[in-house]
Scaffold this motif. Structure first.
Motif, PDB file in Angstrom:
ATOM      1  N   ALA A 126      34.286  -1.956 -22.839  1.00  0.00           N
ATOM      2  CA  ALA A 126      35.163  -1.161 -21.820  1.00  0.00           C
ATOM      3  C   ALA A 126      34.311  -0.800 -20.392  1.00  0.00           C
ATOM      4  O   ALA A 126      34.944  -1.208 -19.463  1.00  0.00           O
ATOM      5  CB  ALA A 126      35.724  -0.081 -22.295  1.00  0.00           C
ATOM      6  N   ASP A 127      33.102  -0.475 -20.481  1.00  0.00           N
ATOM      7  CA  ASP A 127      32.516  -0.099 -19.515  1.00  0.00           C
ATOM      8  C   ASP A 127      32.032  -1.341 -18.683  1.00  0.00           C
ATOM      9  O   ASP A 127      32.029  -1.347 -17.356  1.00  0.00           O
ATOM     10  CB  ASP A 127      30.885   0.519 -19.919  1.00  0.00           C
ATOM     11  N   GLY A 128      31.524  -2.442 -19.430  1.00  0.00           N
ATOM     12  CA  GLY A 128      31.475  -3.811 -18.626  1.00  0.00           C
ATOM     13  C   GLY A 128      32.576  -4.211 -17.896  1.00  0.00           C
ATOM     14  O   GLY A 128      32.488  -4.652 -16.949  1.00  0.00           O
ATOM     15  N   LEU A 129      33.782  -4.055 -18.561  1.00  0.00           N
ATOM     16  CA  LEU A 129      35.024  -4.595 -17.778  1.00  0.00           C
ATOM     17  C   LEU A 129      35.346  -3.543 -16.966  1.00  0.00           C
ATOM     18  O   LEU A 129      35.965  -4.131 -15.641  1.00  0.00           O
ATOM     19  CB  LEU A 129      36.260  -4.798 -18.948  1.00  0.00           C
ATOM     20  N   GLY A 130      35.094  -2.442 -16.948  1.00  0.00           N
ATOM     21  CA  GLY A 130      35.630  -1.290 -15.799  1.00  0.00           C
ATOM     22  C   GLY A 130      34.816  -1.502 -14.633  1.00  0.00           C
ATOM     23  O   GLY A 130      35.185  -0.974 -13.722  1.00  0.00           O
ATOM     24  N   ASN A 131      33.692  -2.142 -14.764  1.00  0.00           N
ATOM     25  CA  ASN A 131      32.828  -2.360 -13.261  1.00  0.00           C
ATOM     26  C   ASN A 131      32.883  -3.620 -12.880  1.00  0.00           C
ATOM     27  O   ASN A 131      32.236  -4.103 -11.882  1.00  0.00           O
ATOM     28  CB  ASN A 131      31.412  -2.182 -13.785  1.00  0.00           C
ATOM     29  N   ARG A 132      33.895  -4.532 -13.494  1.00  0.00           N
ATOM     30  CA  ARG A 132      34.163  -6.018 -12.989  1.00  0.00           C
ATOM     31  C   ARG A 132      34.746  -5.972 -11.481  1.00  0.00           C
ATOM     32  O   ARG A 132      35.287  -4.912 -11.163  1.00  0.00           O
ATOM     33  CB  ARG A 132      34.819  -6.629 -13.697  1.00  0.00           C
ATOM     34  N   GLY A 133      34.543  -7.087 -10.758  1.00  0.00           N
ATOM     35  CA  GLY A 133      34.653  -6.850  -9.134  1.00  0.00           C
ATOM     36  C   GLY A 133      36.193  -7.121  -9.123  1.00  0.00           C
ATOM     37  O   GLY A 133      36.764  -6.855  -7.904  1.00  0.00           O
ATOM     38  N   PHE A 134      37.103  -7.246  -9.877  1.00  0.00           N
ATOM     39  CA  PHE A 134      38.494  -7.508  -9.700  1.00  0.00           C
ATOM     40  C   PHE A 134      39.157  -6.015  -9.422  1.00  0.00           C
ATOM     41  O   PHE A 134      40.363  -6.132  -8.940  1.00  0.00           O
ATOM     42  CB  PHE A 134      39.344  -8.271 -10.787  1.00  0.00           C
ATOM     43  N   TRP A 135      38.739  -5.055  -9.922  1.00  0.00           N
ATOM     44  CA  TRP A 135      39.528  -3.641  -9.903  1.00  0.00           C
ATOM     45  C   TRP A 135      39.555  -3.072  -8.698  1.00  0.00           C
ATOM     46  O   TRP A 135      40.750  -3.004  -8.062  1.00  0.00           O
ATOM     47  CB  TRP A 135      38.523  -2.634 -10.607  1.00  0.00           C
ATOM     48  N   PRO A 136      38.636  -3.303  -7.699  1.00  0.00           N
ATOM     49  CA  PRO A 136      38.938  -2.985  -6.174  1.00  0.00           C
ATOM     50  C   PRO A 136      40.018  -3.677  -5.466  1.00  0.00           C
ATOM     51  O   PRO A 136      40.503  -3.233  -4.877  1.00  0.00           O
ATOM     52  CB  PRO A 136      37.647  -3.156  -5.587  1.00  0.00           C
ATOM     53  N   ILE A 137      40.208  -4.943  -5.915  1.00  0.00           N
ATOM     54  CA  ILE A 137      41.210  -5.896  -5.363  1.00  0.00           C
ATOM     55  C   ILE A 137      42.367  -5.404  -5.859  1.00  0.00           C
ATOM     56  O   ILE A 137      43.440  -5.044  -4.982  1.00  0.00           O
ATOM     57  CB  ILE A 137      40.718  -7.186  -5.543  1.00  0.00           C
ATOM     58  N   VAL A 138      42.490  -5.315  -7.300  1.00  0.00           N
ATOM     59  CA  VAL A 138      44.010  -4.925  -7.693  1.00  0.00           C
ATOM     60  C   VAL A 138      44.406  -3.426  -7.244  1.00  0.00           C
ATOM     61  O   VAL A 138      45.502  -3.564  -7.012  1.00  0.00           O
ATOM     62  CB  VAL A 138      43.961  -5.051  -9.343  1.00  0.00           C
ATOM     63  N   ARG A 139      43.392  -2.666  -7.068  1.00  0.00           N
ATOM     64  CA  ARG A 139      43.763  -1.199  -6.645  1.00  0.00           C
ATOM     65  C   ARG A 139      44.413  -1.227  -5.243  1.00  0.00           C
ATOM     66  O   ARG A 139      45.193  -0.397  -4.893  1.00  0.00           O
ATOM     67  CB  ARG A 139      42.565  -0.315  -6.348  1.00  0.00           C
ATOM     68  N   THR A 140      44.074  -2.362  -4.309  1.00  0.00           N
ATOM     69  CA  THR A 140      44.795  -2.140  -3.021  1.00  0.00           C
ATOM     70  C   THR A 140      46.138  -2.734  -3.073  1.00  0.00           C
ATOM     71  O   THR A 140      46.906  -2.733  -1.996  1.00  0.00           O
ATOM     72  CB  THR A 140      43.957  -3.158  -2.306  1.00  0.00           C
ATOM     73  N   HIS A 141      46.637  -3.196  -4.270  1.00  0.00           N
ATOM     74  CA  HIS A 141      48.112  -3.451  -4.200  1.00  0.00           C
ATOM     75  C   HIS A 141      49.027  -2.619  -5.403  1.00  0.00           C
ATOM     76  O   HIS A 141      48.395  -2.237  -6.369  1.00  0.00           O
ATOM     77  CB  HIS A 141      48.114  -5.092  -4.822  1.00  0.00           C
TER      78      HIS A 141
END
Length: 153
Positions: A126-141
């Motif tokens: 979970a920590d590894g996936l929680g730090n992946r680069g897609f999260w900041p992009i998804v958060r903006t939508h």
């Protein structure tokens, strides 16, 4: 197995974990859902060893009409027959569906599984996936739709 809930209680437990009994799926944000989903994933259910898996996947798909970018948090249980042989899977999903804007489409497709009763640790996964680069992009939508459901596959 002692202390484990039956699989037929999993959907109820997922709804409770995601909404704490108060929040509708439409009010979920992906970050909170991810944290709650991982917590739900730590609760063991009565399955055979290796028959309990968690999945994070995303991509642009056209399953039910026009293409949508989908972020899917899923849990899968293997259901065996009376002889202990594979019969089917039960999958629980928390899906965030977005308009397929270019920024989300550019993320491509991704999937990563975790299975209990292996050498992997849920928190590390979970920590590894929680730090992946897609999260900041998804958060903006803002998701167009949030669905929480169970299916048999």
């Amino acid at each position: 197995m002692a202390g484990r809930l039956p699989v037929d209680r999993a959907e109820e437990r997922l709804h409770h974990a995601l909404g704490r009994g108060r929040q509708t799926p439409a009010g979920l944000d992906p970050d909170a859902a991810w944290r709650r989903f991982v917590r739900f994933g730590s609760r063991r259910f009565d399955t055979a060893p290796g028959g309990d898996g968690l999945l994070l996947q995303y991509g642009t798909y056209a399953f039910e009409g026009p293409p949508l970018f989908t972020l899917d948090l899923a849990r899968q249980f293997e259901i065996n027959d009376a002889a202990g042989e594979h019969d089917h899977f039960i999958q629980l999903h928390c899906e965030f569906r977005y308009e397929p804007v270019p920024e989300l489409r550019a993320l491509g497709q991704f999937e990563d599984w975790f299975f209990h009763d292996t050498d992997d640790e849920l928190d590390r996964w979970a920590d590894g996936l929680g730090n992946r680069g897609f999260w900041p992009i998804v958060r903006t939508h803002r998701p167009r739709e949030v669905r929480v459901y169970q299916e048999q596959v």
